[in-house]
Design an enzyme around this catalytic site. Structure first.
Site, PDB file in Angstrom:
ATOM      1  N   SER A 144      36.100  48.741  35.837  1.00 51.17           N
ATOM      2  CA  SER A 144      37.541  48.980  35.786  1.00 51.17           C
ATOM      3  C   SER A 144      38.230  47.675  36.158  1.00 51.17           C
ATOM      4  O   SER A 144      37.620  46.797  36.775  1.00 51.17           O
ATOM      5  CB  SER A 144      37.941  50.072  36.787  1.00 51.17           C
ATOM      6  OG  SER A 144      39.349  50.188  36.899  1.00 51.17           O
ATOM      7  N   TYR A 157      38.450  54.720  44.951  1.00 52.20           N
ATOM      8  CA  TYR A 157      38.182  54.292  43.578  1.00 52.20           C
ATOM      9  C   TYR A 157      37.886  52.799  43.537  1.00 52.20           C
ATOM     10  O   TYR A 157      36.899  52.365  42.924  1.00 52.20           O
ATOM     11  CB  TYR A 157      39.386  54.631  42.698  1.00 52.20           C
ATOM     12  CG  TYR A 157      39.176  54.369  41.232  1.00 52.20           C
ATOM     13  CD1 TYR A 157      38.426  55.242  40.447  1.00 52.20           C
ATOM     14  CD2 TYR A 157      39.734  53.256  40.606  1.00 52.20           C
ATOM     15  CE1 TYR A 157      38.235  55.013  39.101  1.00 52.20           C
ATOM     16  CE2 TYR A 157      39.544  53.021  39.258  1.00 52.20           C
ATOM     17  CZ  TYR A 157      38.802  53.895  38.513  1.00 52.20           C
ATOM     18  OH  TYR A 157      38.610  53.664  37.164  1.00 52.20           O
TER      19      TYR A 157
END
Length: 252
Positions: A144, A157
């Site tokens: 990501s 996250y």
């Protein structure tokens, strides 16, 4: 185009979003694909988008070792081998929660899915790829932009995505003697259900809420397919694919 008629892929999180887009891209290119996810009905929906292709839907919670073992056993039983793992399953966790208010259970859920799940799937793929004949295969981890820089209130996250980068590097090194190539794709603002809020307003580092540009998820899928179809002698170690104008480069 590379002949992929005998290539076998496992795609986790294949019931929606990036996982669905990548699975369909591979199926339409001639790959056989095991579709893994927690909801059988969404996996069947993915398979229906490429009805003439060879797919196998396997209900899987990647955080459960027994589920992961069953996924790879079912894949090998049906298709004979594993040439590619797209390690994609993941969760944002609770959004907008300050770190001091974050329940431990929420932290644990994100770590179990994003990091432990990625490890379990990579481990199972590694074992299969090392032992099969011909030996080898490829693992592509879904990182990501958060593997590089955080968003506000995103500690679980962001921590797991940073950890995934270390897992990618370690697996890449350890896989060399066995023709196992490992890379990572870091994605920013692909248009999926998970990122729908980006277009209406996302919290920025300065405390403001602002809409952000997104890109077509098909562009991500094509990039993964390019990485997947390279010969094992070549590897895209890290690729970053993002909406051109999203707030990342230069922090703006």
């Amino acid at each position: 185009m590379t002949d992929t008629s005998s290539k076998i892929a496992v795609v986790t999180g294949a019931g929606s979003g990036i996982g669905r887009a990548v699975a369909v891209e591979l199926l339409r290119a001639g790959w056989s694909v095991a579709l893994a996810g927690r909801r059988p009905e969404t996996l069947e929906g993915t398979a229906a988008l490429a009805p003439e292709a060879a797919s196998l839907a396997v209900r899987t919670d990647v955080a459960r070792p027994d589920d992961v073992a069953a996924l790879f056993a079912a894949t090998v039983d049906r298709f004979g081998r594993v040439d590619l793992l797209f390690n994609n399953a993941g969760t944002f966790g609770p959004g907008g929660v300050p770190v001091e208010d974050l329940p431990y259970e929420a932290w644990q859920h994100v770590v179990n899915t994003n990091l432990n799940g990625a490890f379990l799937c990579a481990q199972a793929a590694y074992r299969q790829m090392k032992g099969q004949d011909p030996q080898g295969g490829r693992i592509i981890n879904n990182g990501s932009i958060s593997a590089h820089t955080p968003r506000p209130h995103s500690a679980p996250y962001t921590a797991t995505k940073h950890a995934l980068t270390g897992l990618t590097k370690s697996l890449s090194l350890d896989g060399r003697p066995y023709r196992i190539a490992v890379g990572q794709i870091d994605i920013g603002n692909a248009a999926t259900d998970m990122t729908a809020r980006m277009q209406t307003g996302a919290l920025q580092a300065n405390g403001e809420t602002a809409p952000e540009p997104v890109m077509d998820v098909a562009d991500v899928a094509r990039t993964v397919r390019h990485m997947a179809e390279l010969p094992l002698e070549a590897n895209v170690q890290f690729a970053t694919v993002l909406a051109t104008a999203m707030p990342y480069v230069g922090r703006g």
